[in-house]
Design a protein around this motif. Structure first.
Motif, mmCIF file in Angstrom:
data_model
loop_
_atom_site.group_PDB
_atom_site.id
_atom_site.type_symbol
_atom_site.label_atom_id
_atom_site.label_comp_id
_atom_site.label_asym_id
_atom_site.label_seq_id
_atom_site.Cartn_x
_atom_site.Cartn_y
_atom_site.Cartn_z
ATOM 1 N N ALA A 145 0.819 -1.219 0.000
ATOM 2 C CA ALA A 145 0.000 0.000 0.000
ATOM 3 C C ALA A 145 0.850 1.265 0.000
ATOM 4 O O ALA A 145 0.552 2.229 -0.708
ATOM 5 C CB ALA A 145 -0.948 -0.006 1.199
ATOM 6 N N TYR A 146 1.936 1.273 0.771
ATOM 7 C CA TYR A 146 2.746 2.503 0.876
ATOM 8 C C TYR A 146 3.393 2.876 -0.453
ATOM 9 O O TYR A 146 3.732 4.037 -0.688
ATOM 10 C CB TYR A 146 3.807 2.341 1.963
ATOM 11 C CG TYR A 146 5.040 1.568 1.542
ATOM 12 C CD1 TYR A 146 6.227 2.234 1.225
ATOM 13 C CD2 TYR A 146 5.033 0.177 1.463
ATOM 14 C CE1 TYR A 146 7.362 1.547 0.847
ATOM 15 C CE2 TYR A 146 6.157 -0.519 1.077
ATOM 16 C CZ TYR A 146 7.323 0.165 0.777
ATOM 17 O OH TYR A 146 8.441 -0.533 0.384
ATOM 18 N N LYS A 148 1.960 2.916 -3.266
ATOM 19 C CA LYS A 148 0.958 3.531 -4.146
ATOM 20 C C LYS A 148 0.717 5.013 -3.846
ATOM 21 O O LYS A 148 -0.015 5.687 -4.586
ATOM 22 C CB LYS A 148 -0.372 2.783 -4.019
ATOM 23 C CG LYS A 148 -0.276 1.267 -4.163
ATOM 24 C CD LYS A 148 0.166 0.844 -5.545
ATOM 25 C CE LYS A 148 0.150 -0.675 -5.664
ATOM 26 N NZ LYS A 148 0.638 -1.119 -6.994
ATOM 27 N N ILE A 149 1.295 5.514 -2.748
ATOM 28 C CA ILE A 149 1.109 6.917 -2.374
ATOM 29 C C ILE A 149 1.563 7.831 -3.515
ATOM 30 O O ILE A 149 2.590 7.588 -4.157
ATOM 31 C CB ILE A 149 1.904 7.240 -1.098
ATOM 32 C CG1 ILE A 149 1.369 6.431 0.087
ATOM 33 C CG2 ILE A 149 1.865 8.730 -0.781
ATOM 34 C CD1 ILE A 149 -0.050 6.754 0.488
ATOM 35 N N LYS A 161 -1.659 11.756 -1.421
ATOM 36 C CA LYS A 161 -2.896 10.993 -1.610
ATOM 37 C C LYS A 161 -2.650 9.495 -1.457
ATOM 38 O O LYS A 161 -1.619 8.979 -1.872
ATOM 39 C CB LYS A 161 -3.496 11.292 -2.989
ATOM 40 C CG LYS A 161 -3.934 12.740 -3.163
ATOM 41 C CD LYS A 161 -4.565 12.972 -4.525
ATOM 42 C CE LYS A 161 -5.004 14.426 -4.698
ATOM 43 N NZ LYS A 161 -5.634 14.671 -6.017
ATOM 44 N N ASN A 162 -3.641 8.843 -0.869
ATOM 45 C CA ASN A 162 -3.602 7.397 -0.673
ATOM 46 C C ASN A 162 -4.730 6.774 -1.489
ATOM 47 O O ASN A 162 -5.894 6.824 -1.091
ATOM 48 C CB ASN A 162 -3.777 7.073 0.815
ATOM 49 C CG ASN A 162 -3.838 5.578 1.088
ATOM 50 O OD1 ASN A 162 -3.539 4.762 0.219
ATOM 51 N ND2 ASN A 162 -4.222 5.212 2.299
ATOM 52 N N THR A 164 -5.406 3.701 -1.940
ATOM 53 C CA THR A 164 -5.616 2.309 -1.543
ATOM 54 C C THR A 164 -6.658 2.205 -0.427
ATOM 55 O O THR A 164 -6.971 3.194 0.241
ATOM 56 C CB THR A 164 -4.305 1.667 -1.061
ATOM 57 O OG1 THR A 164 -4.040 2.085 0.297
ATOM 58 C CG2 THR A 164 -3.137 2.055 -1.958
ATOM 59 N N TYR A 167 -4.894 1.862 5.642
ATOM 60 C CA TYR A 167 -4.245 2.942 6.357
ATOM 61 C C TYR A 167 -2.737 2.849 6.116
ATOM 62 O O TYR A 167 -2.162 1.761 6.174
ATOM 63 C CB TYR A 167 -4.520 2.851 7.857
ATOM 64 C CG TYR A 167 -5.852 3.423 8.274
ATOM 65 C CD1 TYR A 167 -5.976 4.756 8.650
ATOM 66 C CD2 TYR A 167 -6.994 2.631 8.283
ATOM 67 C CE1 TYR A 167 -7.196 5.285 9.022
ATOM 68 C CE2 TYR A 167 -8.228 3.147 8.651
ATOM 69 C CZ TYR A 167 -8.316 4.481 9.021
ATOM 70 O OH TYR A 167 -9.534 5.003 9.383
ATOM 71 N N VAL A 168 -2.110 3.978 5.857
ATOM 72 C CA VAL A 168 -0.654 4.024 5.710
ATOM 73 C C VAL A 168 -0.113 4.941 6.798
ATOM 74 O O VAL A 168 -0.458 6.129 6.853
ATOM 75 C CB VAL A 168 -0.231 4.538 4.323
ATOM 76 C CG1 VAL A 168 1.284 4.688 4.250
ATOM 77 C CG2 VAL A 168 -0.721 3.587 3.226
#
Length: 228
Positions: A145-146, A148-149, A161-162, A164, A167-168
């Motif tokens: 996930a991190y 994809k920031i 922006k996140n 996904t 939570y990051v």
């Protein structure tokens, strides 16, 4: 001792009235710095260690979210000197099956005067850790996930922006090697707006996230784009 092992509680609330009181009187250690609760599990256990060889510790714990509080069993317990205790956390299906939900687990430890006494000494230890409720459909892809920031210029601000459903939590976030302290955690599909740093250029963003294990990830670098 690794971070994935025992974590010493650092948050102290209260006043020590006895000159002999010390952190050793409140040696509560947690097995993990964060918990992931997979959807469908009956409960998730957290082990708490009392490393004080002389004092028992009374433990009270509770779980909270923006939807209210949830029951933990046992909500109160006493851990004997140099012993371990277990609390079991149960989170029912909350209907959010397309993104993670965040809960906060609070654990309060109050050392007792003697191992056979129920009278507390004048010091209270409180720690809060994050509990992430993760739907079954999301169990396999959390580690990425991190990556994809995205980071872009938006007027005089920087937009993080996140995209996904996870939570990051950032271990660090830098713009052109300048630390951004306001970038701490970003919610699923969320956005953080921060002032553009006062540097000559804002070309590269780099960050590390905190993984499920509690360790930080490798650094991720991306060119900052233009546009909100």
């Amino acid at each position: 001792m690794s971070l994935h092992g025992w974590l010493n509680i650092k948050s102290l609330i209260g006043l020590c009235l006895l000159s002999t009181c010390s952190l050793a009187s409140a040696a509560i250690q947690l097995q993990q710095t964060r918990l992931v609760y997979p959807e469908g599990e009956p409960s998730v256990a957290l082990v708490i260690k009392n490393s004080d060889a002389a004092h028992s510790v009374a433990i009270e714990s509770w779980l909270e979210s923006d939807q209210g509080a949830l029951i933990i069993k046992p909500s109160t317990t006493i851990i004997k000197p140099a012993a371990k205790g277990v609390i079991n956390i149960h989170i029912p299906d909350n209907g959010k099956n397309n993104e993670e939900s965040l809960y906060w687990l609070s654990i309060k430890g109050v050392p007792l005067e003697k191992s056979t006494s129920s009278k507390p000494v004048a010091i209270t230890v409180i720690n809060r850790i994050k509990v992430f409720y993760r739907p079954q459909s999301l169990l396999a892809r959390a580690a990425d996930a991190y990556k994809k920031i995205t980071v872009s210029r938006c007027g005089k601000q920087i937009a993080i922006k996140n995209p996904t459903p996870y939570y990051v939590t950032f271990y660090s976030f830098k713009i052109d090697n300048q630390e951004v302290t306001r970038a701490q955690m970003i919610a699923p599909y969320g956005e953080l707006l921060i002032p553009q740093p006062t540097t000559e250029k804002t070309d590269i963003a780099s960050w590390q996230a905190i993984a499920d294990s509690g360790f930080h990830t490798p650094s991720r670098l991306k060119k900052i784009t233009t546009g909100c």
